[in-house]
Motif scaffolding. Structure first.
Motif, PDB file in Angstrom:
ATOM      1  N   ARG A  73       3.904   1.473  -1.183  1.00  0.00           N
ATOM      2  CA  ARG A  73       4.536   1.599  -2.497  1.00  0.00           C
ATOM      3  C   ARG A  73       3.546   2.167  -3.519  1.00  0.00           C
ATOM      4  O   ARG A  73       3.875   3.004  -4.338  1.00  0.00           O
ATOM      5  CB  ARG A  73       5.051   0.233  -2.970  1.00  0.00           C
ATOM      6  CG  ARG A  73       6.589   0.247  -3.124  1.00  0.00           C
ATOM      7  CD  ARG A  73       7.080  -1.013  -3.772  1.00  0.00           C
ATOM      8  NE  ARG A  73       6.932  -2.161  -2.901  1.00  0.00           N
ATOM      9  CZ  ARG A  73       6.711  -3.415  -3.327  1.00  0.00           C
ATOM     10  NH1 ARG A  73       6.597  -3.667  -4.614  1.00  0.00           N
ATOM     11  NH2 ARG A  73       6.614  -4.399  -2.474  1.00  0.00           N
ATOM     12  N   ARG A  74       2.280   1.675  -3.408  1.00  0.00           N
ATOM     13  CA  ARG A  74       1.250   2.140  -4.357  1.00  0.00           C
ATOM     14  C   ARG A  74       0.931   3.614  -4.143  1.00  0.00           C
ATOM     15  O   ARG A  74       0.583   4.318  -5.093  1.00  0.00           O
ATOM     16  CB  ARG A  74      -0.020   1.304  -4.192  1.00  0.00           C
ATOM     17  CG  ARG A  74       0.130  -0.082  -4.734  1.00  0.00           C
ATOM     18  CD  ARG A  74      -1.086  -0.480  -5.594  1.00  0.00           C
ATOM     19  NE  ARG A  74      -0.849  -1.729  -6.255  1.00  0.00           N
ATOM     20  CZ  ARG A  74      -1.404  -2.891  -5.890  1.00  0.00           C
ATOM     21  NH1 ARG A  74      -2.239  -2.934  -4.880  1.00  0.00           N
ATOM     22  NH2 ARG A  74      -1.132  -3.986  -6.557  1.00  0.00           N
ATOM     23  N   ALA A  75       1.017   4.091  -2.898  1.00  0.00           N
ATOM     24  CA  ALA A  75       0.739   5.494  -2.605  1.00  0.00           C
ATOM     25  C   ALA A  75       1.746   6.386  -3.333  1.00  0.00           C
ATOM     26  O   ALA A  75       1.435   7.483  -3.767  1.00  0.00           O
ATOM     27  CB  ALA A  75       0.798   5.732  -1.099  1.00  0.00           C
ATOM     28  N   ARG A 127       0.837  -1.207   0.000  1.00  0.00           N
ATOM     29  CA  ARG A 127       0.000   0.000   0.000  1.00  0.00           C
ATOM     30  C   ARG A 127       0.869   1.254   0.000  1.00  0.00           C
ATOM     31  O   ARG A 127       0.585   2.219  -0.697  1.00  0.00           O
ATOM     32  CB  ARG A 127      -0.929   0.005   1.228  1.00  0.00           C
ATOM     33  CG  ARG A 127      -2.137  -0.911   1.084  1.00  0.00           C
ATOM     34  CD  ARG A 127      -3.241  -0.550   2.070  1.00  0.00           C
ATOM     35  NE  ARG A 127      -2.831  -0.734   3.450  1.00  0.00           N
ATOM     36  CZ  ARG A 127      -2.938  -1.889   4.116  1.00  0.00           C
ATOM     37  NH1 ARG A 127      -3.436  -2.950   3.517  1.00  0.00           N
ATOM     38  NH2 ARG A 127      -2.543  -1.978   5.368  1.00  0.00           N
ATOM     39  N   ASP A 140       3.575   5.262  -6.040  1.00  0.00           N
ATOM     40  CA  ASP A 140       3.542   4.960  -7.470  1.00  0.00           C
ATOM     41  C   ASP A 140       2.317   4.072  -7.753  1.00  0.00           C
ATOM     42  O   ASP A 140       2.341   2.862  -7.484  1.00  0.00           O
ATOM     43  CB  ASP A 140       4.853   4.232  -7.850  1.00  0.00           C
ATOM     44  CG  ASP A 140       4.790   3.691  -9.262  1.00  0.00           C
ATOM     45  OD1 ASP A 140       3.841   4.036 -10.014  1.00  0.00           O
ATOM     46  OD2 ASP A 140       5.692   2.911  -9.638  1.00  0.00           O
ATOM     47  N   PRO A 141       1.237   4.670  -8.288  1.00  0.00           N
ATOM     48  CA  PRO A 141      -0.008   3.909  -8.486  1.00  0.00           C
ATOM     49  C   PRO A 141       0.178   2.705  -9.406  1.00  0.00           C
ATOM     50  O   PRO A 141      -0.640   1.782  -9.385  1.00  0.00           O
ATOM     51  CB  PRO A 141      -0.949   4.940  -9.134  1.00  0.00           C
ATOM     52  CG  PRO A 141      -0.326   6.275  -8.893  1.00  0.00           C
ATOM     53  CD  PRO A 141       1.139   6.075  -8.707  1.00  0.00           C
ATOM     54  N   ASN A 142       1.257   2.692 -10.188  1.00  0.00           N
ATOM     55  CA  ASN A 142       1.479   1.550 -11.096  1.00  0.00           C
ATOM     56  C   ASN A 142       2.372   0.468 -10.483  1.00  0.00           C
ATOM     57  O   ASN A 142       2.780  -0.457 -11.182  1.00  0.00           O
ATOM     58  CB  ASN A 142       2.111   2.025 -12.406  1.00  0.00           C
ATOM     59  CG  ASN A 142       1.166   2.955 -13.155  1.00  0.00           C
ATOM     60  OD1 ASN A 142      -0.043   2.724 -13.165  1.00  0.00           O
ATOM     61  ND2 ASN A 142       1.719   4.003 -13.743  1.00  0.00           N
TER      62      ASN A 142
END
Ligand SMILES: [Zn+2]
Length: 471
Positions: free
Chosen positions: A117-119, A115, A121-123
């Motif tokens: 990491r996604r925050a 989560r 970089d959404p990809n």
């Protein structure tokens, strides 16, 4: 009649063997595979057979590498009985709940990281991870245990009779003899489970088995001879005194089951004999607290030494200088405690649990000692520490290793090569084949050669997935 090796095949962990008798399928053990993370996840989450097709599990003992995937089996459709001793069933209740908690924690840790990491970089690549099993799955496993007393022949299914023997490895541990009679010529198969050593603290010595046709034999220490058990106390006293004198702490990763209780008994004896400095001692593991309670409830498994201790009205698993730490804040408070002390904490191979915090806080200081007390499997943090690598990864970060590292091998719950050869002797008059499991390749090879030389019996080291007809 067929035997298929699914785990502990040319490796030490993940004990699991499938037995087919009269068209029905049974499992001997259902352990967790431990090792490289991805491989472990892969193996533990996908059974190579249909769990709902398994009629029953015969469980040798409670160690996680033998029992740890039972909740996974249940989650995937198994609903049959699990035959074992009453002490093993009680230990499993505590251990599987703890293991489920670790699985949930592990998945949560990885998902949190994803989560984050996604925050940024959404990809970002990656999938949400499901725990291998949950506390609920562990709870569903509990009512399936069927306690059978040692030495009581029990019919498990058509053409399959089971009888267990004390394996002298941990509380409640067994070897088993299986009579397979679905053919005109009956076959007798033995499974060693993990074989202990004569003279180990607390538990009784391994029992001899009757003559059998086939033997599945563990080989953890198949290439090695242990030191005698008696000098272990001297070594332990020496390590504690030396470390305390230089103001250091003694960090002891230990299996919550068995090793912790043995160490507590040895420390108790050393204190009574005035042979170690009087420093605080902690057992920092909620699992060890629960497991020690199970030990207290099963005096039928004790050896003479512990019975005598009990007769003198002494508690073999506790004394005034020792504290059991259940509460997590109390555990954290140990980080700020100055001066020499001993902390025993799980897991024994440093793969999970509170020991990781103690290691992170203490392995960088050369006054301290890390005292390893059991076998360290390949790729585990414990093995890296044992090899004294200059840096070891803890919580994903490299940490310099400056503390002294010592190993107490002779406390091992596993028989060494000579002890295994002696233990198997009563099975040999009719023995046709030995299958070596629960050992890395080199250990198996050395033991295979020794068995061949001493008994002239054929020895196989089955590969994972290998099936062998028993005729
Ligand atoms: Zn074991």
């Amino acid at each position: 009649m067929k035997l298929t090796f699914w785990g502990a095949a040319q490796t030490v962990t993940g004990s699991m063997h499938e037995l087919e008798v009269a068209g029905r399928h049974y499992l001997l053990d259902c352990g967790l595979y431990q090792g490289r993370r991805q491989e472990a996840n892969e193996r533990n989450s996908r059974f190579p057979f249909s769990p709902s097709n398994i009629q029953a599990v015969l469980l040798s003992h409670a160690h996680i590498d033998h029992s740890g995937n039972l909740p996974g089996l249940v989650k995937n459709g198994f609903s049959g009985p699990i035959y074992t001793t009453s002490a093993t069933a009680d230990l499993c209740r505590a251990m599987l709940a703890d293991s489920a908690h670790l699985q949930e924690q592990d998945a949560e840790f990885l998902n949190k990281r994803l989560r984050r990491r996604r925050a940024l970089d959404p990809n970002a690549q990656g999938q949400t991870i499901q725990p291998l099993y949950t506390a609920e799955d562990a709870e569903k496993t509990e009512p399936l245990f069927r306690a059978v007393e040692l030495g009581t022949p029990t019919d498990i299914g058509p053409g399959l009779r089971y009888q267990s023997y004390d394996a002298g490895h941990i509380l409640g541990s067994t070897s088993m003899v299986l009579d397979l009679s679905d053919r005109p010529r009956p076959v007798r198969l033995a499974f060693s489970g993990d074989v202990g050593r004569p003279g180990l603290p607390i538990i009784r010595d391994p029992q001899p088995l009757p003559p059998v046709d086939y033997l599945i034999l563990e080989s953890t220490y198949g290439d090695r001879l242990h030191e005698a058990i008696a000098p272990v106390k001297n070594k332990l006293a020496g390590i504690i005194t030396r470390t305390a004198n230089r103001g250091g702490k003694i960090i002891v990763p230990a299996f919550a089951v068995g090793r912790t209780q043995q160490l507590v008994l040895l420390l108790h004896e050393l204190i009574n004999e005035n042979r170690i400095p009087s420093i605080p001692m902690f057992v920092d593991s909620p699992l060890a607290v629960n497991v020690t309670e199970v030990f207290r409830n099963h005096p039928e498994c004790f050896d003479e030494e512990v019975r005598e201790f009990l007769n003198n009205h002494q508690d073999p698993f506790g004394f005034s200088r020792l504290r059991y730490v259940r509460d997590v804040n109390e555990s954290k408070a140990l980080n700020d405690l100055h001066g020499p002390f001993i902390v025993i904490s799980a897991s024994g191979m440093c793969e999970a649990g509170r020991i990781l915090h103690h290691l992170r806080n203490n392995i960088g200081d050369s006054r301290n000692t890390v005292l390893l007390t059991g076998f360290q499997a390949q790729y585990t943090l414990g093995r890296k520490i044992q090899e004294k690598q200059a840096e070891v990864p803890i919580f994903g970060e490299p940490m310099p290793l400056r503390a002294e590292v010592e190993t107490l091998d002779s406390l091992s719950g596993h028989a060494d090569q000579h002890e295994l050869l002696d233990w198997m002797k009563p099975t040999t008059p009719t023995l046709r084949k030995v299958f070596l499991v629960h050992g890395e390749e080199g250990q198996g090879k050395a033991l295979a050669q020794a068995i061949h030389e001493r008994y002239n019996i054929e020895v196989l080291q089955p590969a994972r997935g290998q099936s062998i007809p028993l005729a």
